[in-house]
Scaffold this motif. Structure first.
Motif, short mmCIF file in Angstrom:
data_model
loop_
_atom_site.label_atom_id
_atom_site.label_comp_id
_atom_site.label_asym_id
_atom_site.label_seq_id
_atom_site.Cartn_x
_atom_site.Cartn_y
_atom_site.Cartn_z
N VAL A 194 0.87 -1.18 0.00
CA VAL A 194 0.00 0.00 0.00
C VAL A 194 0.90 1.22 0.00
O VAL A 194 1.67 1.44 0.93
CB VAL A 194 -0.90 0.04 1.25
N VAL A 195 0.79 2.04 -1.05
CA VAL A 195 1.59 3.27 -1.10
C VAL A 195 0.80 4.36 -0.39
O VAL A 195 -0.28 4.75 -0.82
CB VAL A 195 1.91 3.68 -2.55
N THR A 196 1.36 4.84 0.71
CA THR A 196 0.67 5.85 1.51
C THR A 196 1.06 7.27 1.13
O THR A 196 0.39 8.22 1.51
CB THR A 196 0.95 5.63 3.01
N SER A 197 2.17 7.41 0.38
CA SER A 197 2.60 8.74 -0.04
C SER A 197 3.51 8.62 -1.25
O SER A 197 4.31 7.68 -1.34
CB SER A 197 3.33 9.46 1.10
N PHE A 198 3.35 9.56 -2.18
CA PHE A 198 4.17 9.62 -3.39
C PHE A 198 4.91 10.95 -3.41
O PHE A 198 4.36 11.98 -3.04
CB PHE A 198 3.29 9.56 -4.64
N GLU A 199 6.13 10.92 -3.91
CA GLU A 199 6.85 12.17 -4.18
C GLU A 199 7.12 12.24 -5.68
O GLU A 199 7.78 11.37 -6.25
CB GLU A 199 8.17 12.24 -3.42
N PHE A 200 6.57 13.29 -6.32
CA PHE A 200 6.68 13.45 -7.75
C PHE A 200 7.60 14.61 -8.12
O PHE A 200 7.63 15.64 -7.43
CB PHE A 200 5.31 13.75 -8.37
N ARG A 201 8.28 14.45 -9.22
CA ARG A 201 8.98 15.56 -9.86
C ARG A 201 7.96 16.34 -10.69
O ARG A 201 7.15 15.76 -11.41
CB ARG A 201 10.09 15.00 -10.78
N LEU A 202 7.99 17.66 -10.58
CA LEU A 202 7.07 18.53 -11.30
C LEU A 202 7.81 19.27 -12.42
O LEU A 202 9.03 19.45 -12.36
CB LEU A 202 6.43 19.55 -10.36
N SER A 203 7.07 19.70 -13.41
CA SER A 203 7.64 20.44 -14.54
C SER A 203 6.79 21.68 -14.81
O SER A 203 5.61 21.73 -14.44
CB SER A 203 7.67 19.55 -15.79
#
Length: 456
Positions: A194-203
């Motif tokens: 279960v992924v409880t948090s994601f960190e994304f790269r933004l553009s």
């Protein structure tokens, strides 16, 4: 089970909902109206700790786990009979760091939540086509969307993720830590935890130029051929796709054409707005449009433009394939079957997945089809149970006609429950490694309500 649920309630911050609770019938619903399952318990998690406790409870009780984010799973994998539903829908926080151009996104957030948080900063990452879709489900399956040709898939923009695995332990997965787990969740679906948090790269993406362009049905073949040639070397800031659509009763469509089956081109130019008209000119030159709503708009407006067409409760049955070449024979099959689309809410889309998507090696993430140019989906969606047979038959007949002209595998986020025998084909050369990672992080296959990868 009543005593066990009382103990579970004492340990969690979020609500624990059992079959005897007044909120149960509403809490067990998912978006696909064909799904009617009765879980043993629904844990509406408030934080990662609740998720850890819920997963451990399931393991201790010998129950399976279904994970619910946006609840958009076509086969209804966000619920189950007699198991534990880990419902992340209360965990929707999004925090943007404009300096590092990253966003930390909680596991239950939707793309609408993420877009609303990033837009004021003039930033975005690849999301889907419907803003009510969960960030988690879309990303774990790969993440195809309007911005993919320029930015890569959603999963290609994932920097790190917090994951609760099959033993209830907590991992921060990235290229440096739990690297095999990080590799697997970028395309391998919900098989590993279960992924409880994601960190994304933004553009830098804020406003786009685009929108829907409707053409007469007899120009569909011409539209597909133009699209095939145009998208091969189009600027990567262009994301768009052809489709079939029964014209909905929208103000910009002439009233006398409401209910007419039309060919549709949905366009999205995320480059310099002043170039938008120039980039779309080939489609304007194709034929006069029946109706269109094209121009500058916020990216979140396009990402949510079709939300109202797809409310919760529709009945869903979908099929999908990856495609390397949109051949003349394939176009002929689309012309024959797409024109028979049976419902205003049903459709067929051909998404482009070239450009930046091709610059990632097929074994760099779990998403293996880096040589495909298109991802097709035949999406049957209808409101009435009495129309099940007709709509399912349309999807299957359409799929049977196009599958021999496609790759063996397809995008797992578009697959139906009866596609389990295609799992190996969906991952090609990555399948054996995925089974090894599954054995490490979920050897008991606790997370099997998905397009399931069995542990080696």
């Amino acid at each position: 089970m009543s005593a066990q649920l009382d103990t579970l309630r004492e340990q969690t911050r979020g609500p624990v909902i059992g079959p005897d609770d007044a909120a149960y019938d509403e809490a067990r619903l998912v978006r696909n109206g064909m799904i009617d399952k009765r879980p043993a318990v629904i844990v509406r998690a408030a934080n990662a700790g609740d998720v850890m406790i819920a997963v451990r409870f399931a393991a201790d009780q010998g129950l399976t786990v279904a994970v619910r984010g946006g609840a958009h799973s076509v086969p209804g994998f966000g619920t189950c009979d007699d198991g534990v539903v880990v419902d992340l829908s209360a965990m929707r926080d999004v925090r943007v760091d404009p300096v590092t151009r990253t966003a930390r996104v909680s596991g239950g957030a939707t793309w609408g939540d993420l877009n609303a948080a990033t837009y004021p900063f003039g930033l975005a990452t690849t999301g889907g086509i419907i803003s009510t879709t969960g960030v988690g489900g879309l990303t774990l399956g790969g993440g195809i969307g309007y911005l993919a040709r320029g930015l890569g898939f959603s999963s290609d923009n994932l920097v790190a993720a917090d994951v609760v695995t099959g033993d209830g332990s907590f991992h921060v997965a990235s290229e440096k830590d739990d690297a095999d787990l990080f590799w697997a969740i970028r395309g391998g679906g919900g098989n590993f935890g279960v992924v409880t948090s994601f960190e994304f790269r933004l553009s830098p993406v804020k406003d786009i130029y685009g929108g829907p362009m409707f053409f007469e049905l007899d120009r569909a073949a011409d539209l597909f051929r133009l699209y095939r040639e145009f998208i091969a070397d189009a600027p990567e800031q262009f994301g768009g796709f052809p489709a079939y659509q029964i014209a909905p009763p929208l103000p910009f469509i002439p009233e006398e054409r409401h209910g007419t089956t039309l060919a549709l081109m949905v366009t999205c130019w995320a480059g310099d707005l002043d170039r938008g008209e120039e980039v779309l000119k080939p489609f304007r030159d194709l034929a006069p449009t029946v109706a269109e709503l094209v121009g500058p708009m916020p990216y979140p407006a396009l990402n949510s433009a079709f939300d109202d067409l797809y409310p919760s409760g529709l009945r869903h049955y979908w099929k999908a394939n990856f495609v390397k070449e949109l051949t003349d024979d394939a176009i002929a099959a689309h012309v024959e079957h797409g024109a028979q689309v049976p419902e205003m809410t049903s459709t067929m889309h051909i998404y482009p997945i070239n450009g930046a998507c091709h610059r990632v090696a097929p074994d760099a993430t779990a998403f293996a089809y880096r040589d495909a140019n298109f991802a097709t989906v035949i999406a049957g969606m209808w409101p009435d149970e009495k129309d099940d047979e007709r709509n399912i038959a349309w999807v299957r007949d359409y799929y049977d006609a196009t599958a021999p002209l496609s790759e063996d595998g397809g995008y797992i986020n578009f697959m139906a429950e009866d596609d389990q025998d295609r799992i190996g084909a969906n991952y090609k050369g990555n399948y054996d490694r995925l089974r090894q990672v599954k054995r490490t992080y979920d050897p008991g296959n606790l997370f099997r309500h998905n397009q399931n990868i069995p542990p080696a």
